[in-house]
Scaffold this motif. Structure first.
Motif, mmCIF file in Angstrom:
data_model
loop_
_atom_site.group_PDB
_atom_site.id
_atom_site.type_symbol
_atom_site.label_atom_id
_atom_site.label_comp_id
_atom_site.label_asym_id
_atom_site.label_seq_id
_atom_site.Cartn_x
_atom_site.Cartn_y
_atom_site.Cartn_z
ATOM 1 N N ALA A 90 0.822 -1.213 0.000
ATOM 2 C CA ALA A 90 0.000 0.000 0.000
ATOM 3 C C ALA A 90 0.854 1.261 0.000
ATOM 4 O O ALA A 90 0.518 2.252 -0.656
ATOM 5 N N SER A 91 1.963 1.232 0.719
ATOM 6 C CA SER A 91 2.837 2.403 0.752
ATOM 7 C C SER A 91 3.462 2.675 -0.606
ATOM 8 O O SER A 91 3.595 3.837 -1.020
ATOM 9 N N LYS A 92 3.814 1.623 -1.323
ATOM 10 C CA LYS A 92 4.437 1.811 -2.638
ATOM 11 C C LYS A 92 3.442 2.311 -3.681
ATOM 12 O O LYS A 92 3.817 3.024 -4.619
ATOM 13 N N THR A 93 2.176 1.949 -3.554
ATOM 14 C CA THR A 93 1.183 2.439 -4.515
ATOM 15 C C THR A 93 0.980 3.947 -4.394
ATOM 16 O O THR A 93 0.544 4.597 -5.353
ATOM 17 N N VAL A 118 -5.677 -5.186 0.936
ATOM 18 C CA VAL A 118 -4.736 -4.247 0.314
ATOM 19 C C VAL A 118 -5.461 -2.987 -0.137
ATOM 20 O O VAL A 118 -5.008 -1.858 0.122
ATOM 21 N N MET A 119 -6.614 -3.147 -0.800
ATOM 22 C CA MET A 119 -7.348 -1.998 -1.313
ATOM 23 C C MET A 119 -7.892 -1.123 -0.186
ATOM 24 O O MET A 119 -7.918 0.105 -0.290
ATOM 25 N N ILE A 120 -8.331 -1.743 0.891
ATOM 26 C CA ILE A 120 -8.803 -0.964 2.039
ATOM 27 C C ILE A 120 -7.662 -0.131 2.623
ATOM 28 O O ILE A 120 -7.845 1.044 2.982
ATOM 29 N N SER A 125 -7.431 3.878 2.747
ATOM 30 C CA SER A 125 -7.330 4.521 4.053
ATOM 31 C C SER A 125 -6.223 5.571 4.108
ATOM 32 O O SER A 125 -6.282 6.500 4.912
ATOM 33 N N LYS A 126 -5.211 5.432 3.254
ATOM 34 C CA LYS A 126 -4.134 6.409 3.239
ATOM 35 C C LYS A 126 -4.587 7.736 2.651
ATOM 36 O O LYS A 126 -3.939 8.772 2.873
ATOM 37 N N GLY A 127 -5.684 7.714 1.877
ATOM 38 C CA GLY A 127 -6.271 8.945 1.363
ATOM 39 C C GLY A 127 -5.471 9.654 0.297
ATOM 40 O O GLY A 127 -5.736 10.816 -0.008
ATOM 41 N N ILE A 151 -8.498 3.881 -8.331
ATOM 42 C CA ILE A 151 -9.108 2.779 -7.589
ATOM 43 C C ILE A 151 -10.155 2.087 -8.451
ATOM 44 O O ILE A 151 -10.249 0.851 -8.474
ATOM 45 N N GLY A 152 -10.938 2.874 -9.165
ATOM 46 C CA GLY A 152 -11.924 2.295 -10.064
ATOM 47 C C GLY A 152 -11.281 1.446 -11.144
ATOM 48 O O GLY A 152 -11.774 0.364 -11.491
ATOM 49 N N GLU A 153 -10.161 1.906 -11.689
ATOM 50 C CA GLU A 153 -9.443 1.137 -12.706
ATOM 51 C C GLU A 153 -8.888 -0.159 -12.119
ATOM 52 O O GLU A 153 -8.872 -1.202 -12.782
ATOM 53 N N ALA A 154 -8.438 -0.102 -10.860
ATOM 54 C CA ALA A 154 -7.917 -1.305 -10.208
ATOM 55 C C ALA A 154 -9.018 -2.351 -10.049
ATOM 56 O O ALA A 154 -8.807 -3.543 -10.306
ATOM 57 N N LEU A 155 -10.204 -1.923 -9.627
ATOM 58 C CA LEU A 155 -11.318 -2.858 -9.460
ATOM 59 C C LEU A 155 -11.749 -3.439 -10.795
ATOM 60 O O LEU A 155 -12.069 -4.634 -10.896
#
Length: 611
Positions: free
Chosen positions: A166-169, A226-228, A232-234, A241-245
């Motif tokens: 999550a930090s790297k994204t 992972v997505m949550i 959460s990092k905002g 996020i939509g593209e990831a889903l």
């Protein structure tokens, strides 16, 4: 991929069949350890010097010297790694086996209390200094943790991997130096970067959604976590996020689905869809496209998700309905509905969309003297165009009732459908496919259409459409003549204003008259129906047309008789109005007496010819 080598002695483990492993040594083995279905014939001292658990078990084993480890995490392969480390043999740890080795070492209690620089310590150093700093290694390690639950969870390996990913994204794409998977072509906006960069830098620029493909390999439970954490990092844009889903759905959901799929797989698909719905970005204005949401809804209906999740999905779709295409709306109906497509669902979505939009007719403002349509009005017009196209598709369904067709059509407000060509096309298809309709039913469905909002091409098609009621054809012909007559009248007024306001030379007057004659001929020729492909511009085609020698298409006899009478009456009406206007606005000397007599005589002759 990162790796770490432990030990220095050569590997002396050998196999006897598939179920026996032993160490080739001059010393005879003195202990047997059963891990799963594999027996390990080993020596006590190396094992007891590194493992506190084996020290305790072997001290209690007595003369039998045989130990059973049924619940050993990682199975025989994990135990063999630990056993080799105890013997000082070479062991290579990497992203695929490090979690297995860590859980096995924890089970065997290979801590610093037993021996300095023990296996647990070395694995922790490897994880924190190498694995968690690597993008792809963190994903691989996270994948391997699922088969080692709850050990991997208790050892905080799962949480550490998720935090690392999550930090790297959230890192600025310009700062990314590690490798990643990106198979899709960059879109045009992604290729537009700051000036001064060379072409190669533009092509190789890192997009915001560079990470979405790599994490698609995760199981849905780990993917959700992972997505949550990412959300959460905002710091992640809703569109990314939509593209990831969307990418995850394409990876794991099949292209088609039927009733022959097993119950276990249906349950898996249902669980996946419900979790994807829960992960939808909160930003309703951006985020997932309406096309993706509708595809998700199609699959959700097929696998039978719970009502609350489906209701939430419908609500999200209604907010972005204007972005959809007709193909997206073609959702197959499920029993007990007997129609081909689920019209009731689309009706519900449209109603919610209009309710959320709070559209009104006064959604235009003035800018530099011109009226500009507001955003809400344009959005509603897009919805109206979309529903007209949808009506044209479902009109082919023989089981579609008139009430369903009418209700869906009327759900669009009048000011959301400024042009009725699309609605006319849908009505024409419905009349063609439902030949058993009564006159009352035809009148009801044709009453949806306002002939004054048809373009000239659509009017000419309607004028020769034998499927339309006679009353509708008369309205079409009459309005087209009124429209043509209005053009002639406007031309006459413009010519009169030119005479009154300026003093023109004879050449200018002749030029004005010539231009007026050309415009008049254009107005009159508008009613000629040429043999053109009406569908090339999204309009209607008239089949089996009658063609004259000059290539001019003739009206049906019913419409032609009405057309001839309306045309002559309209021309006579315009000429009379022109005579009265000319007599009142111009001086007696402006028109020659002979000309006036001839004009009136010709008018009387024409009126006599139709009586």
């Amino acid at each position: 991929m990162k790796f770490m080598k432990l030990g220095s002695k050569p590997d002396a483990f050998q196999a006897h069949g598939k179920s026996v492993r032993y160490v080739a040594s001059e010393l005879e083995t003195d202990v047997t350890i059963n891990v799963g279905e594999v027996k390990f014939n080993l020596h006590k001292f190396p094992l007891m010097s590194k493992s506190n658990r084996l020290l305790m078990l072997l001290s209690q084993a007595g003369e039998e010297n045989e130990i059973d480890m049924v619940d050993f995490p990682g199975g025989p392969k994990a135990f063999e790694i630990c056993a080799k480390f105890c013997y000082g043999m070479i062991v290579t740890l990497n992203a695929y086996n490090v979690v297995t080795a860590r859980c096995a070492a924890e089970y065997l209690e290979m801590t610093e209390d037993v021996d300095r620089g023990n296996l647990i310590f070395k694995i922790e150093v490897f994880l924190n200094s190498s694995i968690f700093h690597s993008w792809k290694d963190s994903i691989i390690v996270l994948q391997t943790t699922k088969s080692l639950l709850p050990w991997s969870e208790d050892l905080k390996i799962v949480g550490s991997c998720i935090d690392s990913i999550a930090s790297k994204t959230s890192v600025d794409p310009a700062s990314i130096t590690w490798s990643y998977t990106y198979n899709r072509k960059l879109s045009v906006p992604d290729k537009i970067v700051e000036e001064g960069m060379n072409f190669r830098d533009k092509i190789d620029s890192v997009p915001k959604d560079w990470w979405v493909e790599d994490i698609c390999e995760l199981d849905i439970d780990l993917y959700k976590r992972v997505m949550i954490t990412v959300k959460s990092k905002g710091r992640m844009d809703g569109q990314v996020i939509g593209e990831a889903l969307k990418t995850y759905a394409v990876r794991w959901l099949p292209d088609s689905f039927d009733d022959s799929v097993s119950d276990a797989r249906t349950w898996r698909y249902r669980y996946l869809v419900e979790n994807l719905i829960c992960l939808l970005p909160p930003d309703k204005a951006a985020g997932c496209s309406c096309s993706f949401l509708l595809k998700l809804l199609k699959f959700a209906i097929l696998v039978g998700i719970d009502d609350s999740a489906r209701e939430y999905l419908v609500k999200r779709i209604s907010l972005k309905l204007h972005e959809a295409s007709v193909k997206d709306l073609l959702i197959l109906a499920r029993p007990p509905q007997n129609t081909l497509y689920d019209v009731e669902l689309i009706q519900c979505i449209v109603s919610r969309s209009l309710m959320h939009g709070k559209y009104s007719q006064d959604t235009k403002h003035e800018e530099n003297g011109d009226f500009i349509l507001g955003h809400e009005h344009v959005t509603l017009m897009n919805v109206g165009k979309l529903i007209d196209g949808y009506l044209a598709e479902i009109a082919y369904d023989p089981n579609l009732t008139i009430s369903s067709f009418v209700d869906l059509s009327r759900s669009i407000p009048e000011f959301g459908r400024p042009i009725h060509d699309g609605l006319y096309k849908a009505i024409d298809i419905y009349l063609k496919e439902h030949l058993s309709m009564t006159k009352a039913e035809k009148k009801k469905i044709c009453g949806l259409m306002d002939v004054k909002k048809l373009t000239t091409d659509a009017s000419t098609h309607a004028a020769q459409n034998e499927r339309l009621p006679l009353r509708v054809v008369v309205q079409v012909l009459f309005f087209e003549q009124v429209r043509a007559a209005s053009g002639v009248q406007a031309l006459s007024n413009n010519a009169r204003d030119t005479l009154n306001s300026t003093t023109n030379t004879d050449e200018e007057l002749e030029k004005t008259a010539a231009d007026g004659n050309k415009s008049l001929m254009k107005q009159m020729s508008r009613m000629k129906i040429k043999d053109e492909d009406f569908l090339k511009n999204g309009k209607l085609r008239k089949k089996n047309s009658k063609i004259t020698k000059n290539g001019v298409q003739l009206l049906p006899s019913r419409s032609k008789r009405i057309f001839d009478r309306l045309w002559v009456v309209a021309r006579g009406h315009v000429e009379n109005r022109s005579s009265e206007t000319s007599g009142s606005s111009q001086s007696p000397t402006s028109i020659a007496p002979g000309d006036t007599k001839s004009f009136g005589s010709s008018s009387r002759q024409r009126r006599h010819s139709i009586s």
